[in-house]
Write a protein that holds these residues in place. Structure first.
Motif, PDB file in Angstrom:
ATOM      1  N   GLY A  66     -69.543  44.147   6.480  1.00  0.00           N
ATOM      2  CA  GLY A  66     -70.864  45.359   6.888  1.00  0.00           C
ATOM      3  C   GLY A  66     -70.989  46.128   5.645  1.00  0.00           C
ATOM      4  N   ALA A  67     -70.228  46.275   4.553  1.00  0.00           N
ATOM      5  CA  ALA A  67     -70.582  47.107   3.681  1.00  0.00           C
ATOM      6  C   ALA A  67     -71.854  46.445   2.929  1.00  0.00           C
ATOM      7  CB  ALA A  67     -69.368  47.097   2.463  1.00  0.00           C
ATOM      8  N   PRO A  68     -72.856  47.203   2.241  1.00  0.00           N
ATOM      9  CA  PRO A  68     -73.956  46.562   1.621  1.00  0.00           C
ATOM     10  C   PRO A  68     -73.626  45.665   0.488  1.00  0.00           C
ATOM     11  CG  PRO A  68     -74.066  49.048   1.590  1.00  0.00           C
ATOM     12  CD  PRO A  68     -72.581  48.760   2.073  1.00  0.00           C
ATOM     13  N   TRP A  69     -74.422  44.498   0.851  1.00  0.00           N
ATOM     14  CA  TRP A  69     -74.140  43.279  -0.235  1.00  0.00           C
ATOM     15  C   TRP A  69     -74.624  43.665  -1.612  1.00  0.00           C
ATOM     16  CZ3 TRP A  69     -78.176  40.816  -2.370  1.00  0.00           C
ATOM     17  CH2 TRP A  69     -79.527  40.959  -1.692  1.00  0.00           C
ATOM     18  N   CYS A  70     -75.800  44.281  -1.734  1.00  0.00           N
ATOM     19  CA  CYS A  70     -76.527  44.557  -2.950  1.00  0.00           C
ATOM     20  C   CYS A  70     -76.095  45.523  -3.880  1.00  0.00           C
ATOM     21  CB  CYS A  70     -77.910  44.609  -2.610  1.00  0.00           C
ATOM     22  SG  CYS A  70     -78.789  44.712  -4.285  1.00  0.00           S
ATOM     23  N   PRO A  71     -75.300  45.430  -5.172  1.00  0.00           N
ATOM     24  CA  PRO A  71     -74.948  46.754  -5.971  1.00  0.00           C
ATOM     25  C   PRO A  71     -75.768  47.919  -5.780  1.00  0.00           C
ATOM     26  CG  PRO A  71     -74.884  44.523  -6.992  1.00  0.00           C
ATOM     27  CD  PRO A  71     -75.592  44.361  -5.935  1.00  0.00           C
ATOM     28  N   ASN A  73     -76.863  49.782  -8.223  1.00  0.00           N
ATOM     29  CA  ASN A  73     -77.692  49.871  -9.265  1.00  0.00           C
ATOM     30  C   ASN A  73     -78.852  49.014  -9.393  1.00  0.00           C
ATOM     31  OD1 ASN A  73     -75.739  48.133  -9.812  1.00  0.00           O
ATOM     32  ND2 ASN A  73     -75.926  48.511 -12.110  1.00  0.00           N
ATOM     33  N   LYS A  74     -78.789  47.883  -8.435  1.00  0.00           N
ATOM     34  CA  LYS A  74     -79.810  46.844  -8.479  1.00  0.00           C
ATOM     35  C   LYS A  74     -80.644  46.862  -7.046  1.00  0.00           C
ATOM     36  CE  LYS A  74     -77.629  44.770 -11.799  1.00  0.00           C
ATOM     37  NZ  LYS A  74     -78.230  44.107 -12.949  1.00  0.00           N
ATOM     38  N   ARG A  75     -80.534  47.938  -6.024  1.00  0.00           N
ATOM     39  CA  ARG A  75     -81.087  47.961  -5.072  1.00  0.00           C
ATOM     40  C   ARG A  75     -82.747  47.902  -5.164  1.00  0.00           C
ATOM     41  NH1 ARG A  75     -77.196  51.083  -1.771  1.00  0.00           N
ATOM     42  NH2 ARG A  75     -75.795  49.354  -1.378  1.00  0.00           N
ATOM     43  N   GLN A  76     -83.346  48.310  -6.136  1.00  0.00           N
ATOM     44  CA  GLN A  76     -84.793  48.269  -6.408  1.00  0.00           C
ATOM     45  C   GLN A  76     -85.213  46.864  -6.383  1.00  0.00           C
ATOM     46  OE1 GLN A  76     -86.224  50.158  -9.857  1.00  0.00           O
ATOM     47  NE2 GLN A  76     -84.500  49.408 -11.167  1.00  0.00           N
ATOM     48  N   TRP A  77     -84.055  45.613  -6.961  1.00  0.00           N
ATOM     49  CA  TRP A  77     -84.694  44.443  -6.928  1.00  0.00           C
ATOM     50  C   TRP A  77     -84.130  43.635  -5.892  1.00  0.00           C
ATOM     51  CZ3 TRP A  77     -82.339  47.015 -11.451  1.00  0.00           C
ATOM     52  CH2 TRP A  77     -83.515  47.303 -12.486  1.00  0.00           C
ATOM     53  N   MET A  78     -83.702  44.211  -4.938  1.00  0.00           N
ATOM     54  CA  MET A  78     -82.890  43.525  -3.684  1.00  0.00           C
ATOM     55  C   MET A  78     -84.093  42.642  -3.147  1.00  0.00           C
ATOM     56  SD  MET A  78     -81.117  44.896  -0.213  1.00  0.00           S
ATOM     57  CE  MET A  78     -82.373  45.993   0.303  1.00  0.00           C
ATOM     58  N   CYS A  79     -83.623  41.306  -2.812  1.00  0.00           N
ATOM     59  CA  CYS A  79     -84.456  40.388  -2.041  1.00  0.00           C
ATOM     60  C   CYS A  79     -84.620  40.625  -0.620  1.00  0.00           C
ATOM     61  CB  CYS A  79     -83.817  39.103  -2.346  1.00  0.00           C
ATOM     62  SG  CYS A  79     -84.672  37.677  -1.325  1.00  0.00           S
ATOM     63  N   ARG A  80     -85.717  41.226  -0.062  1.00  0.00           N
ATOM     64  CA  ARG A  80     -85.746  41.519   1.209  1.00  0.00           C
ATOM     65  C   ARG A  80     -85.342  40.473   2.315  1.00  0.00           C
ATOM     66  NH1 ARG A  80     -84.883  46.573   0.628  1.00  0.00           N
ATOM     67  NH2 ARG A  80     -86.370  47.416  -0.737  1.00  0.00           N
ATOM     68  N   ALA A  81     -85.903  39.130   1.906  1.00  0.00           N
ATOM     69  CA  ALA A  81     -85.634  37.997   2.708  1.00  0.00           C
ATOM     70  C   ALA A  81     -83.975  37.511   2.786  1.00  0.00           C
ATOM     71  CB  ALA A  81     -86.149  36.947   2.153  1.00  0.00           C
ATOM     72  N   CYS A  82     -83.360  37.758   1.616  1.00  0.00           N
ATOM     73  CA  CYS A  82     -81.963  37.709   1.815  1.00  0.00           C
ATOM     74  C   CYS A  82     -81.196  38.897   2.617  1.00  0.00           C
ATOM     75  CB  CYS A  82     -81.297  37.705   0.395  1.00  0.00           C
ATOM     76  SG  CYS A  82     -81.608  36.018  -0.547  1.00  0.00           S
ATOM     77  N   ASP A  83     -81.865  39.957   2.470  1.00  0.00           N
ATOM     78  CA  ASP A  83     -81.364  41.251   3.241  1.00  0.00           C
ATOM     79  C   ASP A  83     -81.488  41.107   4.675  1.00  0.00           C
ATOM     80  OD1 ASP A  83     -79.848  43.846   3.403  1.00  0.00           O
ATOM     81  OD2 ASP A  83     -81.956  44.545   3.743  1.00  0.00           O
ATOM     82  N   ASP A  84     -82.667  40.449   5.154  1.00  0.00           N
ATOM     83  CA  ASP A  84     -82.968  39.997   6.566  1.00  0.00           C
ATOM     84  C   ASP A  84     -81.835  38.984   7.047  1.00  0.00           C
ATOM     85  OD1 ASP A  84     -84.927  42.079   6.525  1.00  0.00           O
ATOM     86  OD2 ASP A  84     -86.581  40.731   6.566  1.00  0.00           O
ATOM     87  N   ALA A  85     -81.887  37.766   6.339  1.00  0.00           N
ATOM     88  CA  ALA A  85     -81.088  37.101   6.804  1.00  0.00           C
ATOM     89  C   ALA A  85     -79.715  37.487   6.922  1.00  0.00           C
ATOM     90  CB  ALA A  85     -80.876  35.872   5.589  1.00  0.00           C
ATOM     91  N   LEU A  86     -79.056  38.359   6.250  1.00  0.00           N
ATOM     92  CA  LEU A  86     -77.801  38.807   6.352  1.00  0.00           C
ATOM     93  C   LEU A  86     -77.661  39.834   7.642  1.00  0.00           C
ATOM     94  CD1 LEU A  86     -76.502  39.713   2.785  1.00  0.00           C
ATOM     95  CD2 LEU A  86     -75.461  37.966   4.520  1.00  0.00           C
ATOM     96  N   ARG A  87     -78.916  40.497   7.728  1.00  0.00           N
ATOM     97  CA  ARG A  87     -78.738  41.435   8.927  1.00  0.00           C
ATOM     98  C   ARG A  87     -78.911  40.934  10.247  1.00  0.00           C
ATOM     99  NH1 ARG A  87     -83.548  45.161   8.576  1.00  0.00           N
ATOM    100  NH2 ARG A  87     -83.433  44.696   6.576  1.00  0.00           N
ATOM    101  N   PHE A  88     -79.485  39.659  10.146  1.00  0.00           N
ATOM    102  CA  PHE A  88     -79.851  39.174  11.537  1.00  0.00           C
ATOM    103  C   PHE A  88     -79.013  37.910  11.818  1.00  0.00           C
ATOM    104  CE2 PHE A  88     -84.029  41.175  10.849  1.00  0.00           C
ATOM    105  CZ  PHE A  88     -83.962  42.257  11.395  1.00  0.00           C
ATOM    106  N   ALA A  89     -77.864  37.590  10.905  1.00  0.00           N
ATOM    107  CA  ALA A  89     -77.013  36.453  11.201  1.00  0.00           C
ATOM    108  C   ALA A  89     -76.213  36.706  12.232  1.00  0.00           C
ATOM    109  CB  ALA A  89     -76.223  36.233   9.785  1.00  0.00           C
TER     110      ALA A  89
END
Length: 89
Positions: A66-71, A73-89
Motif C-alpha cells: 500500500g506504500a507508494p511504489w515510485c521513489p 525523487n522520481k515521481r515526475q517520471w512515474m508511468c501513469r499506466a503502471c500506476d493505474d495497473a497497481l491501483r486497480f489490481a
C-alpha cells in the motif's frame, strides 16, 4: 505480488559531438512484477507492457504493501499506466 521498480532511459550523445559516452536521460519509471523464479528480478514486461530487457532496475523497494511504489525523487517520471495497473489490481 512483489514489485520491482525500473527506470527507462534514453541514451543520447553529447550535442557537441565530442568523444565520450552517451548521457542517460530518464524517460519513465515503471513498475514490474517480481519474477517468482529469480528473486529480485522483474518479469519480462512492466505492468504497462514495456519489455524489461533494456530497462535499469532501481534499488528502491516500497516500504510496505500500500506504500507508494515510485521513489519520491522520481515521481515526475512515474508511468501513469503502471500506476493505474497497481491501483486497480
Amino acid at each position: 505480488m512483489g514489485i520491482i521498480v525500473v527506470e527507462e532511459t534514453r541514451r543520447q550523445m553529447s550535442e557537441d559531438f565530442g568523444p565520450g559516452d552517451p548521457v542517460a536521460y530518464i524517460e519513465a519509471v515503471h513498475a514490474a512484477p517480481a519474477d517468482p523464479s529469480v528473486p529480485g528480478d522483474p518479469t519480462d514486461t512492466t505492468l504497462c507492457g514495456k519489455p524489461t530487457r533494456d530497462i535499469d532496475k532501481l534499488s528502491y523497494t516500497p516500504a510496505s504493501p500500500g506504500a507508494p511504489w515510485c521513489p519520491p525523487n522520481k515521481r515526475q517520471w512515474m508511468c501513469r499506466a503502471c500506476d493505474d495497473a497497481l491501483r486497480f489490481a
